[in-house]
Motif scaffolding. Sequence first.
Motif, PDB file in Angstrom:
ATOM      1  N   THR B  41       0.800  -1.213   0.000  1.00  0.00           N
ATOM      2  CA  THR B  41       0.000   0.000   0.000  1.00  0.00           C
ATOM      3  C   THR B  41       0.841   1.275   0.000  1.00  0.00           C
ATOM      4  O   THR B  41       0.301   2.377   0.094  1.00  0.00           O
ATOM      5  CB  THR B  41      -0.953   0.021   1.213  1.00  0.00           C
ATOM      6  OG1 THR B  41      -0.167  -0.165   2.393  1.00  0.00           O
ATOM      7  CG2 THR B  41      -1.983  -1.094   1.119  1.00  0.00           C
ATOM      8  N   GLY B  42       2.142   1.119  -0.126  1.00  0.00           N
ATOM      9  CA  GLY B  42       2.991   2.311  -0.219  1.00  0.00           C
ATOM     10  C   GLY B  42       2.760   3.076  -1.508  1.00  0.00           C
ATOM     11  O   GLY B  42       2.996   4.281  -1.572  1.00  0.00           O
ATOM     12  N   VAL B  82       7.825   1.609  -3.706  1.00  0.00           N
ATOM     13  CA  VAL B  82       8.542   2.326  -2.642  1.00  0.00           C
ATOM     14  C   VAL B  82       9.028   1.364  -1.557  1.00  0.00           C
ATOM     15  O   VAL B  82      10.078   1.578  -0.940  1.00  0.00           O
ATOM     16  CB  VAL B  82       7.645   3.441  -2.054  1.00  0.00           C
ATOM     17  CG1 VAL B  82       6.417   2.859  -1.350  1.00  0.00           C
ATOM     18  CG2 VAL B  82       8.426   4.348  -1.122  1.00  0.00           C
ATOM     19  N   GLU B  83       8.288   0.284  -1.358  1.00  0.00           N
ATOM     20  CA  GLU B  83       8.689  -0.679  -0.315  1.00  0.00           C
ATOM     21  C   GLU B  83      10.009  -1.354  -0.673  1.00  0.00           C
ATOM     22  O   GLU B  83      10.673  -1.929   0.201  1.00  0.00           O
ATOM     23  CB  GLU B  83       7.611  -1.746  -0.124  1.00  0.00           C
ATOM     24  CG  GLU B  83       6.323  -1.249   0.546  1.00  0.00           C
ATOM     25  CD  GLU B  83       5.258  -0.801  -0.445  1.00  0.00           C
ATOM     26  OE1 GLU B  83       5.625  -0.506  -1.619  1.00  0.00           O
ATOM     27  OE2 GLU B  83       4.075  -0.732  -0.065  1.00  0.00           O
ATOM     28  N   ALA B  86      14.511   0.814   0.098  1.00  0.00           N
ATOM     29  CA  ALA B  86      15.509   0.732   1.173  1.00  0.00           C
ATOM     30  C   ALA B  86      16.209  -0.622   1.117  1.00  0.00           C
ATOM     31  O   ALA B  86      15.580  -1.640   0.828  1.00  0.00           O
ATOM     32  CB  ALA B  86      14.841   0.923   2.528  1.00  0.00           C
ATOM     33  N   ASP B  88      17.410  -2.476   3.509  1.00  0.00           N
ATOM     34  CA  ASP B  88      16.949  -3.407   4.537  1.00  0.00           C
ATOM     35  C   ASP B  88      16.072  -2.659   5.538  1.00  0.00           C
ATOM     36  O   ASP B  88      15.804  -1.476   5.359  1.00  0.00           O
ATOM     37  CB  ASP B  88      18.138  -4.087   5.245  1.00  0.00           C
ATOM     38  CG  ASP B  88      19.084  -3.070   5.856  1.00  0.00           C
ATOM     39  OD1 ASP B  88      18.636  -2.261   6.690  1.00  0.00           O
ATOM     40  OD2 ASP B  88      20.277  -3.063   5.481  1.00  0.00           O
ATOM     41  N   VAL B  89      15.635  -3.346   6.573  1.00  0.00           N
ATOM     42  CA  VAL B  89      14.680  -2.740   7.503  1.00  0.00           C
ATOM     43  C   VAL B  89      15.312  -1.688   8.413  1.00  0.00           C
ATOM     44  O   VAL B  89      14.611  -0.922   9.061  1.00  0.00           O
ATOM     45  CB  VAL B  89      13.971  -3.806   8.388  1.00  0.00           C
ATOM     46  CG1 VAL B  89      13.101  -4.693   7.523  1.00  0.00           C
ATOM     47  CG2 VAL B  89      14.972  -4.616   9.176  1.00  0.00           C
ATOM     48  N   VAL B  90      16.629  -1.666   8.448  1.00  0.00           N
ATOM     49  CA  VAL B  90      17.307  -0.697   9.317  1.00  0.00           C
ATOM     50  C   VAL B  90      17.763   0.517   8.525  1.00  0.00           C
ATOM     51  O   VAL B  90      17.606   1.666   8.951  1.00  0.00           O
ATOM     52  CB  VAL B  90      18.533  -1.358   9.998  1.00  0.00           C
ATOM     53  CG1 VAL B  90      19.203  -0.375  10.953  1.00  0.00           C
ATOM     54  CG2 VAL B  90      18.113  -2.620  10.728  1.00  0.00           C
ATOM     55  N   THR B  91      18.329   0.247   7.353  1.00  0.00           N
ATOM     56  CA  THR B  91      18.977   1.299   6.585  1.00  0.00           C
ATOM     57  C   THR B  91      18.019   1.887   5.562  1.00  0.00           C
ATOM     58  O   THR B  91      17.247   1.169   4.938  1.00  0.00           O
ATOM     59  CB  THR B  91      20.176   0.704   5.809  1.00  0.00           C
ATOM     60  OG1 THR B  91      20.788  -0.287   6.633  1.00  0.00           O
ATOM     61  CG2 THR B  91      21.193   1.773   5.451  1.00  0.00           C
ATOM     62  N   LEU B  92      18.114   3.190   5.391  1.00  0.00           N
ATOM     63  CA  LEU B  92      17.349   3.831   4.321  1.00  0.00           C
ATOM     64  C   LEU B  92      18.266   4.049   3.114  1.00  0.00           C
ATOM     65  O   LEU B  92      19.488   4.123   3.252  1.00  0.00           O
ATOM     66  CB  LEU B  92      16.803   5.185   4.782  1.00  0.00           C
ATOM     67  CG  LEU B  92      15.705   5.169   5.854  1.00  0.00           C
ATOM     68  CD1 LEU B  92      15.400   6.600   6.306  1.00  0.00           C
ATOM     69  CD2 LEU B  92      14.447   4.494   5.346  1.00  0.00           C
ATOM     70  N   GLN B  96      16.147   8.490   0.495  1.00  0.00           N
ATOM     71  CA  GLN B  96      15.199   8.556   1.611  1.00  0.00           C
ATOM     72  C   GLN B  96      15.796   9.344   2.776  1.00  0.00           C
ATOM     73  O   GLN B  96      15.132  10.173   3.397  1.00  0.00           O
ATOM     74  CB  GLN B  96      14.831   7.139   2.063  1.00  0.00           C
ATOM     75  CG  GLN B  96      14.039   6.362   1.002  1.00  0.00           C
ATOM     76  CD  GLN B  96      13.905   4.882   1.339  1.00  0.00           C
ATOM     77  OE1 GLN B  96      14.900   4.245   1.702  1.00  0.00           O
ATOM     78  NE2 GLN B  96      12.708   4.336   1.200  1.00  0.00           N
ATOM     79  N   PHE B  99      15.687  12.962   1.961  1.00  0.00           N
ATOM     80  CA  PHE B  99      14.323  13.497   2.069  1.00  0.00           C
ATOM     81  C   PHE B  99      14.005  13.857   3.520  1.00  0.00           C
ATOM     82  O   PHE B  99      13.450  14.912   3.796  1.00  0.00           O
ATOM     83  CB  PHE B  99      13.297  12.466   1.542  1.00  0.00           C
ATOM     84  CG  PHE B  99      12.855  12.705   0.120  1.00  0.00           C
ATOM     85  CD1 PHE B  99      13.782  12.786  -0.918  1.00  0.00           C
ATOM     86  CD2 PHE B  99      11.510  12.859  -0.194  1.00  0.00           C
ATOM     87  CE1 PHE B  99      13.372  13.009  -2.224  1.00  0.00           C
ATOM     88  CE2 PHE B  99      11.092  13.086  -1.498  1.00  0.00           C
ATOM     89  CZ  PHE B  99      12.012  13.154  -2.513  1.00  0.00           C
ATOM     90  N   ALA B 100      14.351  12.963   4.438  1.00  0.00           N
ATOM     91  CA  ALA B 100      14.073  13.244   5.850  1.00  0.00           C
ATOM     92  C   ALA B 100      14.871  14.460   6.312  1.00  0.00           C
ATOM     93  O   ALA B 100      14.341  15.357   6.962  1.00  0.00           O
ATOM     94  CB  ALA B 100      14.404  12.021   6.703  1.00  0.00           C
ATOM     95  N   THR B 111       5.145  11.183  -1.604  1.00  0.00           N
ATOM     96  CA  THR B 111       6.547  10.780  -1.472  1.00  0.00           C
ATOM     97  C   THR B 111       6.913   9.499  -2.237  1.00  0.00           C
ATOM     98  O   THR B 111       7.958   9.466  -2.897  1.00  0.00           O
ATOM     99  CB  THR B 111       6.901  10.645   0.023  1.00  0.00           C
ATOM    100  OG1 THR B 111       6.516  11.856   0.681  1.00  0.00           O
ATOM    101  CG2 THR B 111       8.381  10.403   0.226  1.00  0.00           C
ATOM    102  N   LEU B 115       9.957   9.434  -4.928  1.00  0.00           N
ATOM    103  CA  LEU B 115      11.160   8.604  -4.750  1.00  0.00           C
ATOM    104  C   LEU B 115      11.386   7.712  -5.969  1.00  0.00           C
ATOM    105  O   LEU B 115      12.510   7.616  -6.478  1.00  0.00           O
ATOM    106  CB  LEU B 115      11.026   7.752  -3.483  1.00  0.00           C
ATOM    107  CG  LEU B 115      11.048   8.515  -2.149  1.00  0.00           C
ATOM    108  CD1 LEU B 115      10.706   7.561  -0.999  1.00  0.00           C
ATOM    109  CD2 LEU B 115      12.406   9.171  -1.898  1.00  0.00           C
TER     110      LEU B 115
END
Lengths: 285, 165, 776
Positions: B41-42, B82-83, B86, B88-92, B96, B99-100, B111, B115
């Motif tokens: 759903t991203g 978009v999913e 990244a 992995d789950v830690v690193t963007l 990304q 953007f932050a 967004t 991206l």
Amino acid sequence: MKPPPFAYHDPSTLEEAISLLSTLPNARPLAGGQSMMPMLNMRFAQPDHLVDLNRIAGLDGVTVEPDGALTIGAMARQRVLEQHPEVARRCPLMVEALAQVGHRQTRNRGTIGGSLCHLDPAAELPLVAAAMEAVVRVAGPNGQRDIAFADFAQGYMTPEMEPEELLVAVRIPAQPAGAGHCFLEYARRHGDFAIASVAVMLVPDAVGRIAEARVALGGVGAVPLRLPEAEAALRGAPDVSRAVAATKTLEPMEDALVPAWYRRHLAGVLLGRALVIAQSRMGRA
Amino acid sequence: MSEDRSLARRVNCVVNGTAQAAEVSVRRTLADYLRQDLGLTGTHLGCEHGVCGACTVLVDGRAVRSCLMLAVQAEGCAVTTVEGIAPDVVTLHPLQTAFAKHHALQCGFCTPGMLTTLLEFLEEVPAPTAEEIRIVISGNLCRCTGYEPIVAATLEAAAVMRGGA
Amino acid sequence: MTGGTAFRDVPRLEDPPLLRGRARFVDDIRAAGGLHAAFLRSPFAHAAIRAIDASAARALPGVRLVLTAADLNPHLTETRLKVALPSPAFRQTLDRPVLASGEVVHVGEAVAIIVADDRYIAEDALSLIEVDYDPLDAVADCVAALADGAPTAHQGAPHNLVGDFTLGFGDPDAAFASAAVVVRETLSQHRGVAHSMECRGLVAIPDPIEDRLTVWSSTQTPHVARRMLCDILGLREDQVRVVTPDVGGGFGPKLVFYPEEAAVAAAARLLGRPVKWIEDRREHFIAATQERDQVWDVELAMDAEGRILGVRGEMIHDHGAWTARGLNVAYGAVSAMPLAYIVPAYRIRSRSAVTNKVPVTPIRGAGQPQGVFAMERLLDRAAQRLGLDRAEIRRRNLVPADRMPYATPLKTRGGMQVVLDSGDFPQCMAEALQRADWDGFRDRQEAARVQGRYLGIGVANYVEGTGRGPFEHVSVRLEPSGRIFVATGAAPMGQSTRTMLAQLVAEQLGGDMANVEVSAGDTATSPLGLGGFNSRQAVMAGTSAHVASIKVRDRVLQVAATLLEASEADLEIAGRAVRVTGTGMQVTLAEIARAAAGLPGFALPGGRAGIAAAEEVVIDPMTYANGSCVAEVEVDAGTGNIAITRLSFMHDCGRALHPRIVEGQVLGGIAHGIGNALFEWMGFDDQAQPVTTNLAEYLLMSATEMPHAISIGHLESPTPLNPLGIKGVGESGVIPVAAAIASAVEDALSPFDARMNRVPIAPHDVVAAMLGDAAR
């Protein structure tokens, strides 16, 4: 905003596609989908059958003919053409125009054939086809036929084609040696359909005088228009102000967003500017 | 059988590196397939008529509007959403992160499309100018940011990606 | 010692899930067994409904429910949306129905709801409902609506006047009698659409076992939505939970409670299954509220030195077809007009006209851009007449810093006196002018004219009432896990509300924002709430969070002192523990919370249970932010294109809780303001049919239209009205931009004596102004 129900067919050959379009009721072809899909999502188009052309091999080629003309397959993506070295060499007008066609994401899917068949009066590629005196090749149950683009662009968003016919290729004569070209448009935002647009081609003779001038205008008529009075005024000893004045006879369509007089006014402004650029790019034959 | 296939068919594609196969109605858009059938759903739907760019995904590396493609047209394609950006789950991804850092997102609805559009672009143009970035995101509407933070973030991400491993 | 998280650019809590595509917007919520709704909408601006036949739609496979007003109303305890803010100025009651019956009064009004297995089927069924409409005369224009003999927008209504009030003070007629210069203009702003990138939507999930209803809604006002749902469905508050997921932008229209929310919730209860409705973009164009249509006929009286003596005039406001909020936009516009300046006498009569168009409620700015436009255009005209520089005439009239707090003679809609609490308006404008190189502009302009290029510059000032009270709820609780749980009635829609609250809470409670969980916009976690609108949440929720956190902090230290057998004065909260300063002794927040949670038979530390505080800090007066905008433009004499070559913006919202977020709010507002000035035009024809119903026709700003040279500066005049010294900022950017740009375009076209009295300004307006009839 979801597409209506339809049956979907993705033939792998042209013959199969034409056969489907000939035999199925209320069938519509689907090319790049950048106009057709919004019309489906809004349910402005409600075909019973959708014939997807994207799986047909060999419809997206770019070939150089012996006479230097380009033959571009109908399913060639706009983005591919934008980056194609032969297109840049032989039809720089098209590359200039493509930068204004929608956005990168739509050009990644959108095709030249789809744009020519959709025939929006303000679209860029039909204007290029008019200025380049392109010839389109149409295939139907009875074989193929070639149509000059001027005849193909029959009326408002209406190409000279039968429902069971498909545009398969467009032949674009190479830009003559030394010719100066320019594509200019004015739109409110980058990537929008133009309010008015102009494509100019000035073909020089051996001493650098204008032997042939082509002036095509978009957004100011039901189809892309050539402006013969302006072209005549530019041959030999060019009279730019007379060429620009020829736009005053245009009778653009009026809509809620843009008054007709403004489209006519813009045509003159853009033509004047385009001629300056095209002249600066012109060499000798 | 062929009549069945004209109404619904099994679609095989690779999404974010994972092979997917699902039976879908032929009129289902790629966006709805990703969101509803795969639960990704991203990818957001902002206009469903190809203008806003929120639904942009990469299909075989090319940024496209997923509201203007049918799911069945993705047969055999590799799709990145978009999913899948990244590592992995830690690193963007550096884009990304930038953007932050630059506050290039507020509500964040546009967004994902920004991206994915920029990922394709930076692959092709590793050292872009601000003006080139403005043009490439001109097909992605954002109502929150005024865009300039997105341009700044992209410039920085491009530099990181050029210099990075 | 403090946590070091407030008043600085900390990372936003919202970013990681949004960047990974793991956020949860309303359309991302999938309830098991969920169904999908679509609405049949009126294609006419005004028509009588003779009959509806939905039998073919009901028969379509996959369709679960079709409801017209006749089917739905028996299930409702209230069939109309009573949402109007009270005002003695109302002349008609126009509460809109959940579904239209008998008559439709704008294109897009909901006539029936269809619930089906998926949205595709629901849309298929729309075309199967046959409605026998009898078209009636439509009212498309708010000025014509009030003319004698105008057709009425509602059948049987006596007239089209819905609101009529006069706001004023002093003796304007005497002021005009003694004026050296009087200027008068007719000014207008066209209607726009909010266009949050996420449209509206909700998922209603009934629980038949407990007879409860959970509604996930992309709303700015969840507590209002719950109250409305209770009224309409006949449920108790404990039976209805409204909760906001991530919201993809609001900009005003999502503060309204809509017919679709009631219909979807009712359908879900009737079916006993979850029902989702997601507004699509075309629906957003015809069913989400809009704003800005106003026509002002106003005049300004000046003395010979360019000092304002008085303002008077009339304003007609397009109210749309129903009262979806109130007369607040008209009121906000009229009260914003004089606010930045010393205006001794003022009188504006405002009449709100009913039209057959989408109802009007606030969109970012909420009338204030129109009021500012009126004032600033008049000041430009007066400067012209007096031969004064446009900045100078403003300098002579801005409320000076030494008059702060400045009690204006104005009253708010709630009857409270408007007091400008703080600020230095002349300094703010001076810095904006300096950023813009105002003084060097005439040289730039002349140099360009020699080359046949037309440059112009314009300035506008504004004062914005922010922090609308009276309160916002925030509770802060230390949980036995050691986590800090914060709940608020504030409703985020992209402004970083969670980050803002976590900053303020962590500031008092250890500085670890990752240890703060914020539940915002959920009626299950906050008993009270007003929600997001009127640049209020940082001011109101921020203040409550600040005060509650200090109370929790005191309690944490009290319990820790007991556990550590130390004096509170020697304790500090660092991260997730409390330690005795200068020693290794510490106790974790989790241990503190567990101690305070109590053990059977043992005494509680400090003699109280739990560690929590809830606050609804009441702040009635609004705090006034202000700013100044200078726009420099180049007008293309051929195409009429207006390029903003430079935009300088100074603003003052008191202390900035998060400078980068503040700047982002201002910049986003500026983009919206440029859209209002040049691009955004929601068109209707003379039968009130909308003519711009997609994003190719309605022009939102894209990246390529943004000015490349934008300079934003900040002044900080802390307000005394809240302990943080902060003012709202969400709407500020939009307010002065159209006025500044119109001024700049007019300046560029000064050789043609052009007047830019209307926005948006299209390129053909520019060409018409330059060439007159010769263009045609």
